[in-house]
Design an enzyme around this catalytic site. Sequence first.
Site, mmCIF file in Angstrom:
data_model
loop_
_atom_site.group_PDB
_atom_site.id
_atom_site.type_symbol
_atom_site.label_atom_id
_atom_site.label_comp_id
_atom_site.label_asym_id
_atom_site.label_seq_id
_atom_site.Cartn_x
_atom_site.Cartn_y
_atom_site.Cartn_z
ATOM 1 N N ASN A 8 0.898 -1.122 0.000
ATOM 2 C CA ASN A 8 0.015 0.068 -0.191
ATOM 3 C C ASN A 8 0.776 1.500 0.009
ATOM 4 O O ASN A 8 1.346 1.616 1.076
ATOM 5 C CB ASN A 8 -0.862 -0.006 1.090
ATOM 6 C CG ASN A 8 -1.932 1.216 1.346
ATOM 7 O OD1 ASN A 8 -2.188 1.917 0.244
ATOM 8 N ND2 ASN A 8 -2.365 1.464 2.483
ATOM 9 N N TRP A 9 1.139 1.896 -1.078
ATOM 10 C CA TRP A 9 1.804 2.967 -1.282
ATOM 11 C C TRP A 9 1.316 4.381 -0.868
ATOM 12 O O TRP A 9 1.781 5.303 -0.715
ATOM 13 C CB TRP A 9 2.313 3.292 -2.695
ATOM 14 C CG TRP A 9 3.161 2.188 -3.175
ATOM 15 C CD1 TRP A 9 3.949 1.159 -2.543
ATOM 16 C CD2 TRP A 9 3.649 1.888 -4.568
ATOM 17 N NE1 TRP A 9 4.663 0.535 -3.397
ATOM 18 C CE2 TRP A 9 4.553 1.009 -4.648
ATOM 19 C CE3 TRP A 9 3.240 2.431 -5.789
ATOM 20 C CZ2 TRP A 9 5.458 0.243 -5.671
ATOM 21 C CZ3 TRP A 9 3.827 2.090 -6.876
ATOM 22 C CH2 TRP A 9 4.720 1.049 -7.197
ATOM 23 N N LYS A 10 -0.057 4.313 -0.515
ATOM 24 C CA LYS A 10 -0.712 5.322 0.185
ATOM 25 C C LYS A 10 -0.644 6.447 -1.119
ATOM 26 O O LYS A 10 -0.570 6.370 -2.164
ATOM 27 C CB LYS A 10 -0.145 5.848 1.615
ATOM 28 C CG LYS A 10 -0.323 4.502 2.372
ATOM 29 C CD LYS A 10 -0.008 4.884 3.818
ATOM 30 C CE LYS A 10 0.117 3.688 4.442
ATOM 31 N NZ LYS A 10 -0.406 3.783 5.886
ATOM 32 N N HIS A 94 -9.804 0.983 5.339
ATOM 33 C CA HIS A 94 -8.512 1.324 5.593
ATOM 34 C C HIS A 94 -8.783 2.476 7.014
ATOM 35 O O HIS A 94 -9.558 3.173 6.761
ATOM 36 C CB HIS A 94 -7.653 1.778 4.710
ATOM 37 C CG HIS A 94 -6.363 1.844 5.250
ATOM 38 N ND1 HIS A 94 -5.669 2.783 6.145
ATOM 39 C CD2 HIS A 94 -5.261 0.901 4.958
ATOM 40 C CE1 HIS A 94 -4.471 2.651 6.365
ATOM 41 N NE2 HIS A 94 -4.149 1.560 5.783
ATOM 42 N N GLU A 166 -5.547 -4.880 10.933
ATOM 43 C CA GLU A 166 -4.861 -3.758 10.961
ATOM 44 C C GLU A 166 -4.941 -3.117 12.533
ATOM 45 O O GLU A 166 -5.748 -2.171 12.424
ATOM 46 C CB GLU A 166 -4.528 -2.826 9.926
ATOM 47 C CG GLU A 166 -4.402 -3.532 8.509
ATOM 48 C CD GLU A 166 -4.098 -2.530 7.617
ATOM 49 O OE1 GLU A 166 -2.626 -2.849 7.296
ATOM 50 O OE2 GLU A 166 -4.558 -1.631 7.369
ATOM 51 N N GLY A 172 1.725 2.718 10.567
ATOM 52 C CA GLY A 172 2.741 3.897 10.378
ATOM 53 C C GLY A 172 3.348 4.360 11.627
ATOM 54 O O GLY A 172 4.077 5.431 11.848
ATOM 55 N N SER A 211 2.954 -1.760 10.514
ATOM 56 C CA SER A 211 4.647 -1.463 10.720
ATOM 57 C C SER A 211 5.188 -2.624 10.561
ATOM 58 O O SER A 211 6.378 -3.143 11.236
ATOM 59 C CB SER A 211 4.823 -0.980 12.328
ATOM 60 O OG SER A 211 4.355 0.171 12.507
HETATM 61 C C1 PEP Z 1 -1.195 0.231 6.192
HETATM 62 O O1 PEP Z 1 -1.335 1.576 5.414
HETATM 63 O O2 PEP Z 1 -2.124 -0.442 5.926
HETATM 64 C C2 PEP Z 1 -0.054 -0.162 6.875
HETATM 65 C C3 PEP Z 1 -0.103 -1.122 7.457
HETATM 66 O O3 PEP Z 1 0.976 0.772 7.051
HETATM 67 P P1 PEP Z 1 2.457 0.566 7.696
HETATM 68 O O4 PEP Z 1 2.877 -0.763 7.079
HETATM 69 O O5 PEP Z 1 3.228 1.819 7.524
HETATM 70 O O6 PEP Z 1 1.979 0.619 9.054
#
Ligand code: PEP
Length: 250
Positions: A8-10, A94, A166, A172, A211
């Site tokens: 997920n590059w957001k 999300h 999640e 993040g 993370s």
């Molecule tokens: C996400 O955006 O779903 C995510 C898990 O981000 P990160 O890996 O940066 O925590």
Amino acid sequence: MKKIIICNWKLNGNKKFIKKYIKILKKNKKLYKNNKISISPPIIYMDYTNKLIKNTNISLTSQNVDINLKGSFTGEISAKMLKKINTKYIIIGHSERRLYHKEKNNILLKKIIITKKVNITPIICIGENINDYNLKISEKICKKQLKYFIKKKGIKIFENIIIAYEPIWSIGTGKNASIKHINKINKTIRKYINNKNKKIKNKFKIIYGGSVNKNNANKIFNLKNIDGLLIGKSSININEFLKIIKNINK
Ligand code: PEP
């Protein structure tokens, strides 16, 4: 069965970045021959990415979708359009969309339904916040999030979908949930859905996000109850991401 890794590059990347990233990824295809890799760029780069990954085993994930297939809905993108450019998965619910775009369960349910309608697999994100975690009610919160969809549409809503566990406090932040915690929540989710109806038994997948990095990926990815990973920050840097896929297959 091959496990899935969603990148997920957001809201990051541009054409130059994507071209280089995919080129390196293609060069290293041996590293992920036993996994399914799916890239989720910002929507404006979806079709560009789609062309670059042609004839590879890399697939495309959308970070969002509208609840309508067409019409007067300015600024939106439809599941049909995403299907046309070979989108395999759509991330729904999300925590960043729940928080910044105020997406509530009724909207998320419509997104799940429309995604399934065009034969794209929804990835439904659930997870507790830090207060819930500290109060040790993570399991209760996750079950509550799932219950809404079951109550409205029945257990079949979970057939052929992916649930991304999640924990919000982990996204993040650099703080991944412990292996024990991930294991516990995943078992709870699986049992909760499986127990609702024999017909649904294991017809869904559960992945973890929060993370994930090169140091913790191996242990999380190789948990028996986990069908894959959703990776944000660490998937944006191709060198870090290559280290992750190298490590998980060790
Ligand atoms: C996400 O955006 O779903 C995510 C898990 O981000 P990160 O890996 O940066 O925590």
